[in-house]
Design a protein around this motif. Structure first.
Motif, PDB file in Angstrom:
ATOM      1  N   GLU A  13      -8.407  19.200  -9.831  1.00  6.65           N
ATOM      2  CA  GLU A  13      -7.680  17.930  -9.673  1.00  6.65           C
ATOM      3  C   GLU A  13      -7.448  17.620  -8.202  1.00  6.65           C
ATOM      4  O   GLU A  13      -7.489  16.471  -7.776  1.00  6.65           O
ATOM      5  N   LEU A  14      -7.201  18.663  -7.408  1.00  3.72           N
ATOM      6  CA  LEU A  14      -7.054  18.471  -5.963  1.00  3.72           C
ATOM      7  C   LEU A  14      -8.387  18.035  -5.355  1.00  3.72           C
ATOM      8  O   LEU A  14      -8.434  17.146  -4.503  1.00  3.72           O
ATOM      9  N   GLN A  15      -9.473  18.657  -5.803  1.00  2.52           N
ATOM     10  CA  GLN A  15     -10.799  18.327  -5.290  1.00  2.52           C
ATOM     11  C   GLN A  15     -11.156  16.875  -5.591  1.00  2.52           C
ATOM     12  O   GLN A  15     -11.713  16.169  -4.744  1.00  2.52           O
ATOM     13  N   LYS A  16     -10.820  16.430  -6.775  1.00  5.29           N
ATOM     14  CA  LYS A  16     -11.118  15.059  -7.186  1.00  5.29           C
ATOM     15  C   LYS A  16     -10.453  14.043  -6.247  1.00  5.29           C
ATOM     16  O   LYS A  16     -10.997  12.978  -5.963  1.00  5.29           O
ATOM     17  N   ARG A  17      -9.279  14.404  -5.740  1.00  4.93           N
ATOM     18  CA  ARG A  17      -8.511  13.498  -4.880  1.00  4.93           C
ATOM     19  C   ARG A  17      -8.616  13.853  -3.396  1.00  4.93           C
ATOM     20  O   ARG A  17      -7.987  13.216  -2.562  1.00  4.93           O
ATOM     21  N   LYS A  18      -9.362  14.924  -3.083  1.00  3.09           N
ATOM     22  CA  LYS A  18      -9.553  15.384  -1.695  1.00  3.09           C
ATOM     23  C   LYS A  18      -8.224  15.805  -1.057  1.00  3.09           C
ATOM     24  O   LYS A  18      -7.970  15.540   0.125  1.00  3.09           O
ATOM     25  N   ILE A  19      -7.370  16.470  -1.820  1.00  2.00           N
ATOM     26  CA  ILE A  19      -6.086  16.962  -1.328  1.00  2.00           C
ATOM     27  C   ILE A  19      -6.269  18.393  -0.829  1.00  2.00           C
ATOM     28  O   ILE A  19      -6.801  19.242  -1.537  1.00  2.00           O
ATOM     29  N   LEU A  20      -5.826  18.657   0.386  1.00  2.00           N
ATOM     30  CA  LEU A  20      -5.936  19.998   0.962  1.00  2.00           C
ATOM     31  C   LEU A  20      -4.870  20.915   0.374  1.00  2.00           C
ATOM     32  O   LEU A  20      -3.809  20.468  -0.063  1.00  2.00           O
ATOM     33  N   PRO A  33       8.114  -2.804  -5.212  1.00  2.00           N
ATOM     34  CA  PRO A  33       7.233  -1.707  -5.629  1.00  2.00           C
ATOM     35  C   PRO A  33       7.499  -1.274  -7.070  1.00  2.00           C
ATOM     36  O   PRO A  33       8.632  -1.360  -7.560  1.00  2.00           O
ATOM     37  N   ASN A  34       6.441  -0.822  -7.738  1.00  2.00           N
ATOM     38  CA  ASN A  34       6.582  -0.330  -9.110  1.00  2.00           C
ATOM     39  C   ASN A  34       7.383   0.968  -9.147  1.00  2.00           C
ATOM     40  O   ASN A  34       8.180   1.196 -10.046  1.00  2.00           O
ATOM     41  N   ALA A  35       7.137   1.828  -8.174  1.00  2.00           N
ATOM     42  CA  ALA A  35       7.836   3.105  -8.099  1.00  2.00           C
ATOM     43  C   ALA A  35       7.832   3.579  -6.661  1.00  2.00           C
ATOM     44  O   ALA A  35       6.970   3.190  -5.870  1.00  2.00           O
ATOM     45  N   ARG A  36       8.804   4.418  -6.321  1.00  2.00           N
ATOM     46  CA  ARG A  36       8.859   4.967  -4.971  1.00  2.00           C
ATOM     47  C   ARG A  36       7.773   6.027  -4.829  1.00  2.00           C
ATOM     48  O   ARG A  36       7.702   6.964  -5.612  1.00  2.00           O
ATOM     49  N   ILE A  37       6.932   5.879  -3.814  1.00  2.00           N
ATOM     50  CA  ILE A  37       5.795   6.786  -3.634  1.00  2.00           C
ATOM     51  C   ILE A  37       6.181   8.011  -2.825  1.00  2.00           C
ATOM     52  O   ILE A  37       5.756   9.116  -3.118  1.00  2.00           O
ATOM     53  N   PHE A  38       6.986   7.819  -1.772  1.00  2.00           N
ATOM     54  CA  PHE A  38       7.427   8.975  -0.979  1.00  2.00           C
ATOM     55  C   PHE A  38       8.914   8.844  -0.693  1.00  2.00           C
ATOM     56  O   PHE A  38       9.492   7.756  -0.779  1.00  2.00           O
ATOM     57  N   GLN A  39       9.534   9.993  -0.343  1.00  2.00           N
ATOM     58  CA  GLN A  39      10.981  10.052  -0.278  1.00  2.00           C
ATOM     59  C   GLN A  39      11.568  10.209   1.123  1.00  2.00           C
ATOM     60  O   GLN A  39      12.719   9.878   1.343  1.00  2.00           O
ATOM     61  N   ALA A  40      10.803  10.749   2.061  1.00  2.00           N
ATOM     62  CA  ALA A  40      11.381  11.072   3.363  1.00  2.00           C
ATOM     63  C   ALA A  40      10.287  11.259   4.397  1.00  2.00           C
ATOM     64  O   ALA A  40       9.111  11.410   4.059  1.00  2.00           O
ATOM     65  N   ILE A  41      10.693  11.256   5.658  1.00  2.00           N
ATOM     66  CA  ILE A  41       9.790  11.608   6.753  1.00  2.00           C
ATOM     67  C   ILE A  41       9.863  13.119   6.938  1.00  2.00           C
ATOM     68  O   ILE A  41      10.947  13.671   7.125  1.00  2.00           O
ATOM     69  N   ASP A  42       8.723  13.795   6.868  1.00  6.48           N
ATOM     70  CA  ASP A  42       8.707  15.246   7.028  1.00  6.48           C
ATOM     71  C   ASP A  42       8.634  15.636   8.499  1.00  6.48           C
ATOM     72  O   ASP A  42       9.413  16.453   8.961  1.00  6.48           O
ATOM     73  N   ALA A  55       0.806  -1.215   0.000  1.00  2.00           N
ATOM     74  CA  ALA A  55       0.000   0.000   0.000  1.00  2.00           C
ATOM     75  C   ALA A  55       0.844   1.272   0.000  1.00  2.00           C
ATOM     76  O   ALA A  55       0.428   2.284  -0.553  1.00  2.00           O
ATOM     77  N   PHE A  56       2.032   1.236   0.612  1.00  4.13           N
ATOM     78  CA  PHE A  56       2.870   2.422   0.719  1.00  4.13           C
ATOM     79  C   PHE A  56       4.089   2.365  -0.203  1.00  4.13           C
ATOM     80  O   PHE A  56       4.882   3.300  -0.248  1.00  4.13           O
ATOM     81  N   GLY A  57       4.256   1.272  -0.910  1.00  2.65           N
ATOM     82  CA  GLY A  57       5.371   1.163  -1.845  1.00  2.65           C
ATOM     83  C   GLY A  57       6.736   1.114  -1.188  1.00  2.65           C
ATOM     84  O   GLY A  57       7.748   1.465  -1.804  1.00  2.65           O
ATOM     85  N   MET A  58       6.803   0.665   0.070  1.00  5.68           N
ATOM     86  CA  MET A  58       8.094   0.557   0.752  1.00  5.68           C
ATOM     87  C   MET A  58       8.726  -0.800   0.447  1.00  5.68           C
ATOM     88  O   MET A  58       8.041  -1.750   0.070  1.00  5.68           O
ATOM     89  N   ARG A  59      10.049  -0.878   0.619  1.00  4.64           N
ATOM     90  CA  ARG A  59      10.772  -2.127   0.363  1.00  4.64           C
ATOM     91  C   ARG A  59      11.240  -2.720   1.685  1.00  4.64           C
ATOM     92  O   ARG A  59      11.901  -2.042   2.480  1.00  4.64           O
ATOM     93  N   ASP A  94      -3.162   8.739  -5.992  1.00  6.72           N
ATOM     94  CA  ASP A  94      -3.761   7.795  -6.951  1.00  6.72           C
ATOM     95  C   ASP A  94      -3.226   6.385  -6.719  1.00  6.72           C
ATOM     96  O   ASP A  94      -3.990   5.412  -6.680  1.00  6.72           O
ATOM     97  N   ALA A  95      -1.915   6.263  -6.575  1.00  6.52           N
ATOM     98  CA  ALA A  95      -1.300   4.947  -6.406  1.00  6.52           C
ATOM     99  C   ALA A  95      -1.723   4.303  -5.090  1.00  6.52           C
ATOM    100  O   ALA A  95      -2.032   3.101  -5.037  1.00  6.52           O
ATOM    101  N   MET A  96      -1.782   5.088  -4.026  1.00  3.88           N
ATOM    102  CA  MET A  96      -2.125   4.527  -2.727  1.00  3.88           C
ATOM    103  C   MET A  96      -3.603   4.150  -2.663  1.00  3.88           C
ATOM    104  O   MET A  96      -3.962   3.127  -2.077  1.00  3.88           O
ATOM    105  N   ARG A  97      -4.464   4.972  -3.287  1.00  7.10           N
ATOM    106  CA  ARG A  97      -5.893   4.618  -3.327  1.00  7.10           C
ATOM    107  C   ARG A  97      -6.090   3.302  -4.089  1.00  7.10           C
ATOM    108  O   ARG A  97      -6.864   2.434  -3.669  1.00  7.10           O
ATOM    109  N   THR A  98      -5.397   3.167  -5.213  1.00 10.61           N
ATOM    110  CA  THR A  98      -5.496   1.942  -6.004  1.00 10.61           C
ATOM    111  C   THR A  98      -5.053   0.732  -5.185  1.00 10.61           C
ATOM    112  O   THR A  98      -5.607  -0.356  -5.323  1.00 10.61           O
TER     113      THR A  98
END
Length: 308
Positions: A291-298, A150-159, A21-25, A256-260
């Motif tokens: 596009e943000l509204q479609k994905r519910k991104i603040l 994972p197909n691709a890295r989804i996130f890069q770091a802890i903020d 779900a998170f694309g981690m290895r 998109d990737a995480m919802r899928t």
């Protein structure tokens, strides 16, 4: 941040979830097969972000008790430091409670230095120096192939990692990070900044000098109903790490990737995006608001830029 360490009821299952779900290895493993009789641990990475998922293999252990009392949750926010001995001595001299004195762990990959101090509730900060260690994670761990590549890295770091503490305790823990760890205030949100009649809270953000380690601290504020902080403290059974924020270079593709993959996100009402005040405040951003509204991104903006 060196690692975020979780206590979980089923470490293998949790590792599979964060893989798919998170694309981690998954990169490393420790357990009875490697000489650790009381727990299994899976180490997962995505960019510089590292999660360590620990589960008990028998009853009566600290991990088993923690999960029984609180459910799955974070138990350790580990921080990389250049000198564990100096960092630990400074922390203790300034009022920290020591949990592990500085010690060296060694194997064929070199020497890893570690110590630990206590923070709010049962949480800890492990202090880690990896400068002389080239192994996959730590002595006692073996390299492990990914559960799912994972197909691709989804996130890069802890903020940042957010802690929720009891009413009246926020300033006490802010002062702890000032005195014990040399952190400074990065921001604060009080009163009407982020409070409503139905979800009042106070928040201050402490950070190290590089601004790479950021710990917002929340406490509830008096309101007409229980705040989300009150609800957390009640549900979790005390203070704890409420959420972990992750940096991504493309939030649209990430959502998109995480919802899928089955991740559920909080909903945002359409009225949020249709508010003319919001539209006027945010101005032009690099993706259409639709596009943000479609994905519910603040989205929000201040004098330093905007945030998705």
């Amino acid at each position: 941040m060196d690692a975020v360490v979780f206590a979980v009821g089923n470490a293998k299952q949790a590792a599979h979830y964060y893989s798919t779900a998170f694309g981690m290895r998954v990169v490393a493993y420790s357990g009875p097969e490697t000489g650790r009789a009381d727990r299994v641990s899976y180490v997962l990475e995505s960019g510089s972000a590292r999660f360590v998922l620990q589960g008990s293999v028998r009853p009566g252990t600290d991990i088993a008790r923690h999960v029984a009392e609180h459910g799955d949750g974070v138990i350790d926010l580990a921080i990389a430091v250049p000198d564990v001995y100096a960092a630990y001595e400074y922390a203790i001299e300034h009022g920290a409670t020591g949990l592990e004195k500085p010690h060296e762990l060694e194997d064929e990959h070199g020497v890893l230095v570690r110590a630990a101090i206590a923070t709010y509730a049962e949480h800890r900060h492990t202090l880690v120096d990896r400068s002389r260690y080239t192994g996959v994670y730590a002595p006692g761990y073996v390299e492990r192939a990914p559960m799912v590549e994972p197909n691709a890295r989804i996130f890069q770091a802890i903020d940042h990692c957010v802690g929720n503490v009891e009413l009246g305790k926020m300033d006490e823990w802010v002062e702890f990070y000032h005195k014990v760890m040399g952190f400074t205030n990065m921001a604060e949100f009080v009163g009407d900044d982020i409070a409503t009649d139905y979800s009042a809270l106070m928040s201050k953000v402490v950070a190290d000098g590089t601004r790479k380690v950021k710990f917002p601290l929340n406490e509830p504020a008096i309101a007409k109903k229980k705040s989300q902080i009150d609800e957390y403290l009640e549900f979790y059974g005390g203070p704890g790490v409420q959420h972990i924020a992750l940096n991504t270079g493309d939030i649209l593709a990430t959502v998109d990737a995480m919802r899928t993959a089955g991740v559920e996100f909080l909903d945002t009402p359409d009225s949020y995006y249709e508010d003319p005040e919001l539209r006027a405040r945010i101005g032009t951003v690099r993706v259409p608001v639709e596009e943000l509204q479609k994905r519910k991104i603040l989205v929000d903006r201040d004098e330093e830029g905007y945030l998705l």
